[in-house]
Design a protein around this motif. Structure first.
Motif, PDB file in Angstrom:
ATOM      1  N   ASP A   1      -1.607   0.129  12.602  1.00 60.32           N
ATOM      2  CA  ASP A   1      -0.333   0.291  11.890  1.00 60.32           C
ATOM      3  C   ASP A   1      -0.296  -0.586  10.646  1.00 60.32           C
ATOM      4  O   ASP A   1       0.161  -0.154   9.577  1.00 60.32           O
ATOM      5  CB  ASP A   1       0.842  -0.071  12.805  1.00 60.32           C
ATOM      6  N   ASP A   2      -0.776  -1.809  10.789  1.00 57.87           N
ATOM      7  CA  ASP A   2      -0.777  -2.749   9.653  1.00 57.87           C
ATOM      8  C   ASP A   2      -1.710  -2.261   8.545  1.00 57.87           C
ATOM      9  O   ASP A   2      -1.406  -2.413   7.350  1.00 57.87           O
ATOM     10  CB  ASP A   2      -1.201  -4.139  10.118  1.00 57.87           C
ATOM     11  N   ILE A   3      -2.831  -1.664   8.928  1.00 54.09           N
ATOM     12  CA  ILE A   3      -3.766  -1.129   7.926  1.00 54.09           C
ATOM     13  C   ILE A   3      -3.136   0.073   7.220  1.00 54.09           C
ATOM     14  O   ILE A   3      -3.228   0.204   5.994  1.00 54.09           O
ATOM     15  CB  ILE A   3      -5.104  -0.755   8.602  1.00 54.09           C
ATOM     16  N   ALA A   4      -2.454   0.910   7.981  1.00 54.99           N
ATOM     17  CA  ALA A   4      -1.761   2.057   7.373  1.00 54.99           C
ATOM     18  C   ALA A   4      -0.683   1.580   6.404  1.00 54.99           C
ATOM     19  O   ALA A   4      -0.468   2.199   5.350  1.00 54.99           O
ATOM     20  CB  ALA A   4      -1.156   2.933   8.464  1.00 54.99           C
ATOM     21  N   ALA A   5      -0.024   0.469   6.752  1.00 53.04           N
ATOM     22  CA  ALA A   5       1.031  -0.080   5.893  1.00 53.04           C
ATOM     23  C   ALA A   5       0.474  -0.583   4.566  1.00 53.04           C
ATOM     24  O   ALA A   5       1.226  -0.714   3.585  1.00 53.04           O
ATOM     25  CB  ALA A   5       1.764  -1.207   6.617  1.00 53.04           C
ATOM     26  N   GLN A   6      -0.832  -0.815   4.527  1.00 46.25           N
ATOM     27  CA  GLN A   6      -1.479  -1.220   3.267  1.00 46.25           C
ATOM     28  C   GLN A   6      -1.805  -0.011   2.389  1.00 46.25           C
ATOM     29  O   GLN A   6      -2.369  -0.160   1.298  1.00 46.25           O
ATOM     30  CB  GLN A   6      -2.770  -1.992   3.572  1.00 46.25           C
ATOM     31  N   GLY A   7      -1.471   1.176   2.887  1.00 45.52           N
ATOM     32  CA  GLY A   7      -1.737   2.385   2.116  1.00 45.52           C
ATOM     33  C   GLY A   7      -3.096   2.997   2.382  1.00 45.52           C
ATOM     34  O   GLY A   7      -3.543   3.874   1.640  1.00 45.52           O
ATOM     35  N   ILE A   8      -3.765   2.543   3.437  1.00 44.38           N
ATOM     36  CA  ILE A   8      -5.080   3.075   3.787  1.00 44.38           C
ATOM     37  C   ILE A   8      -4.901   4.184   4.816  1.00 44.38           C
ATOM     38  O   ILE A   8      -4.304   3.968   5.874  1.00 44.38           O
ATOM     39  CB  ILE A   8      -5.996   1.960   4.335  1.00 44.38           C
ATOM     40  N   SER A   9      -5.423   5.365   4.501  1.00 42.18           N
ATOM     41  CA  SER A   9      -5.275   6.528   5.379  1.00 42.18           C
ATOM     42  C   SER A   9      -6.368   6.543   6.436  1.00 42.18           C
ATOM     43  O   SER A   9      -7.554   6.685   6.127  1.00 42.18           O
ATOM     44  CB  SER A   9      -5.334   7.817   4.562  1.00 42.18           C
ATOM     45  N   TYR A  10      -5.958   6.412   7.689  1.00 37.18           N
ATOM     46  CA  TYR A  10      -6.894   6.448   8.818  1.00 37.18           C
ATOM     47  C   TYR A  10      -7.645   7.777   8.838  1.00 37.18           C
ATOM     48  O   TYR A  10      -8.879   7.817   8.984  1.00 37.18           O
ATOM     49  CB  TYR A  10      -6.108   6.253  10.120  1.00 37.18           C
TER      50      TYR A  10
ATOM     51  N   ASP B   1     -10.539  -4.943   0.544  1.00 38.35           N
ATOM     52  CA  ASP B   1     -10.990  -5.787  -0.577  1.00 38.35           C
ATOM     53  C   ASP B   1     -10.427  -5.271  -1.898  1.00 38.35           C
ATOM     54  O   ASP B   1     -10.054  -6.054  -2.783  1.00 38.35           O
ATOM     55  CB  ASP B   1     -12.519  -5.808  -0.637  1.00 38.35           C
ATOM     56  N   ALA B   2     -10.375  -3.950  -2.038  1.00 40.38           N
ATOM     57  CA  ALA B   2      -9.875  -3.365  -3.286  1.00 40.38           C
ATOM     58  C   ALA B   2      -8.394  -3.658  -3.478  1.00 40.38           C
ATOM     59  O   ALA B   2      -7.917  -3.786  -4.615  1.00 40.38           O
ATOM     60  CB  ALA B   2     -10.120  -1.858  -3.281  1.00 40.38           C
ATOM     61  N   ILE B   3      -7.659  -3.784  -2.365  1.00 46.78           N
ATOM     62  CA  ILE B   3      -6.239  -4.143  -2.458  1.00 46.78           C
ATOM     63  C   ILE B   3      -6.088  -5.572  -2.947  1.00 46.78           C
ATOM     64  O   ILE B   3      -5.237  -5.885  -3.797  1.00 46.78           O
ATOM     65  CB  ILE B   3      -5.545  -3.928  -1.096  1.00 46.78           C
ATOM     66  N   GLY B   4      -6.909  -6.461  -2.388  1.00 48.22           N
ATOM     67  CA  GLY B   4      -7.037  -7.806  -2.934  1.00 48.22           C
ATOM     68  C   GLY B   4      -5.971  -8.820  -2.574  1.00 48.22           C
ATOM     69  O   GLY B   4      -5.968  -9.923  -3.106  1.00 48.22           O
ATOM     70  N   THR B   5      -5.059  -8.492  -1.668  1.00 44.52           N
ATOM     71  CA  THR B   5      -4.021  -9.444  -1.291  1.00 44.52           C
ATOM     72  C   THR B   5      -4.445 -10.250  -0.056  1.00 44.52           C
ATOM     73  O   THR B   5      -5.347  -9.858   0.680  1.00 44.52           O
ATOM     74  CB  THR B   5      -2.703  -8.713  -0.955  1.00 44.52           C
ATOM     75  N   ASP B   6      -3.760 -11.371   0.169  1.00 43.11           N
ATOM     76  CA  ASP B   6      -4.032 -12.174   1.371  1.00 43.11           C
ATOM     77  C   ASP B   6      -3.719 -11.369   2.633  1.00 43.11           C
ATOM     78  O   ASP B   6      -4.421 -11.475   3.641  1.00 43.11           O
ATOM     79  CB  ASP B   6      -3.192 -13.459   1.363  1.00 43.11           C
TER      80      ASP B   6
END
Length: 370
Positions: free
Chosen positions: A327-336, A218-223
């Protein structure tokens, strides 16, 4: 009569349904026995938050609190006595299930004091004390999967005590938990214990993963980020099951299995859905897999009974998809790793806070009863 065909469908697909709740009122009213006999529930889990809620509601504990107060019990001794009595009585209720499943189900879990989560020796000592106090073969001792908890798990398993490993969030830690279990079994075998009598579950937490990762999306805010919401927890759990299949097919494991050992079942914990936009049964219906446990709060249990759509194995055909989600979540810059470390830390802190509230309220009740 309640239609429990959805729970039967879970059982037919290898899922054991355990209730994530216990209280003196459930025991004395006969509700727990009714849930077992009529709702397809084959086990019970507790935690510090559950006991805190139970002791703050109603006067079911008043008589025992008065006895403990007159005996001059400390608050720590009192909470030990109260919680072990509830678990002992619940074990007696579920003993027929334990006997009919040869120890696999009919289990009741009780957790070591959460203040010991980072203390190995003290965790081992209290796990043994809880096991002795409950004095029932179908009790499981809950030990958190902290770094200090890992060697404690091995040590307690080595004593022949069945363990429910709790607060698992990451795949790396889950593999360490399975290794700790296997290490404990090897030690138990060397000590002459009957491996067939030792059982374990690994409680892999689900909903909290979505709650934390969704907040970051949500904080990233993109589609693109929004499209990933509500997918992380199920993906993480599915990959945990993949790890389970790998670990329990190794030669090291097979040697133990030939000696009578039981696989440590994955248990899906924290399966109450927190986001009202999501299906309230998703952490049950999307995680159907053989030889698993799903421990549900009553609200989730009732939702599954009412409208859970159980369509068979929902896990083993989805490993590639699950890996892609992470992988897609990591690509958003979110650290697992950052997320799972935070969730473990918060999990311990929440249980410690609940325990502190429980002790404070119980101390006040003890003082009033003197």
């Amino acid at each position: 009569m309640t239609d429990t065909s959805n729970l039967k469908a879970l059982a037919d697909n290898g899922v054991s349904v355990w209730l994530d709740d216990l209280s003196r009122a459930r025991l004395t009213s006969g509700n727990l026995k009714d849930v077992m006999e009529n709702s397809g529930v084959v086990g019970v889990t507790t935690n510090p938050s559950i006991f805190q809620a139970a002791l703050s509601n109603g006067d079911s504990y008043a008589a025992q609190v008065a006895e403990l107060a007159q005996a001059g019990s400390s608050v720590d001794d009192a909470v030990f006595a109260i919680t072990t009595q509830d678990v002992r009585d619940a074990c007696d209720v579920f003993r027929p299930i334990y006997d009919s499943t040869l120890g696999k189900d009919g289990r009741v879990s009780i957790e070591v004091d959460p203040r010991l989560a980072h203390q190995e020796a003290e965790t081992i000592e209290q796990a043994k004390a809880l096991y002795a106090a409950v004095d029932r073969p179908n009790v499981m001792i809950k030990i958190p999967a902290t770094l200090a908890g890992l060697p404690a798990i091995s040590a307690v398993i080595a004593e022949g005590i069945s363990v429910n490993v709790t607060l698992i969030f990451s795949l790396e830690r889950y593999r360490a938990v399975m290794n700790a279990y296997i290490d404990g079994l090897e030690r138990a075998h060397a000590a002459g214990h009957d491996l067939s009598s030792i059982w374990s579950v690994a409680s892999f937490f689900v909903s909290r993963v979505d709650s934390e990762i969704d907040k970051r999306l949500d904080a990233i805010g993109t589609d693109e980020a929004a499209a990933l919401k509500g997918k992380a927890a199920v993906a993480n759990a599915r990959l945990a099951y993949q790890a389970y299949e790998e670990v329990f097919s190794t030669p090291r494991w097979q040697a133990l299995e030939e000696a009578g050992a039981n696989k440590q079942r994955p248990l899906w914990a924290s399966t109450g859905v927190k986001n009202p936009d999501y299906s309230d049964t998703m952490y049950v219906t999307d995680l159907v897999a053989s030889n698993t446990v799903n421990t549900m709060p009553e609200k989730t249990l009732l939702a599954v009974i009412d409208h859970g759509d159980i369509a068979g194995d929902a896990v083993t055909g989805h490993y590639a998809d699950a890996a892609q989600v992470l992988d897609d979540i990591a690509a958003q810059g979110i650290s697992y790793g950052e997320v799972t470390d935070l969730l473990e830390s918060e999990g311990v802190e929440k249980f410690e806070a609940s325990w502190a509230d429980l002790l404070s309220e119980l101390q006040a009740n003890l003082d009033a009863a003197k």
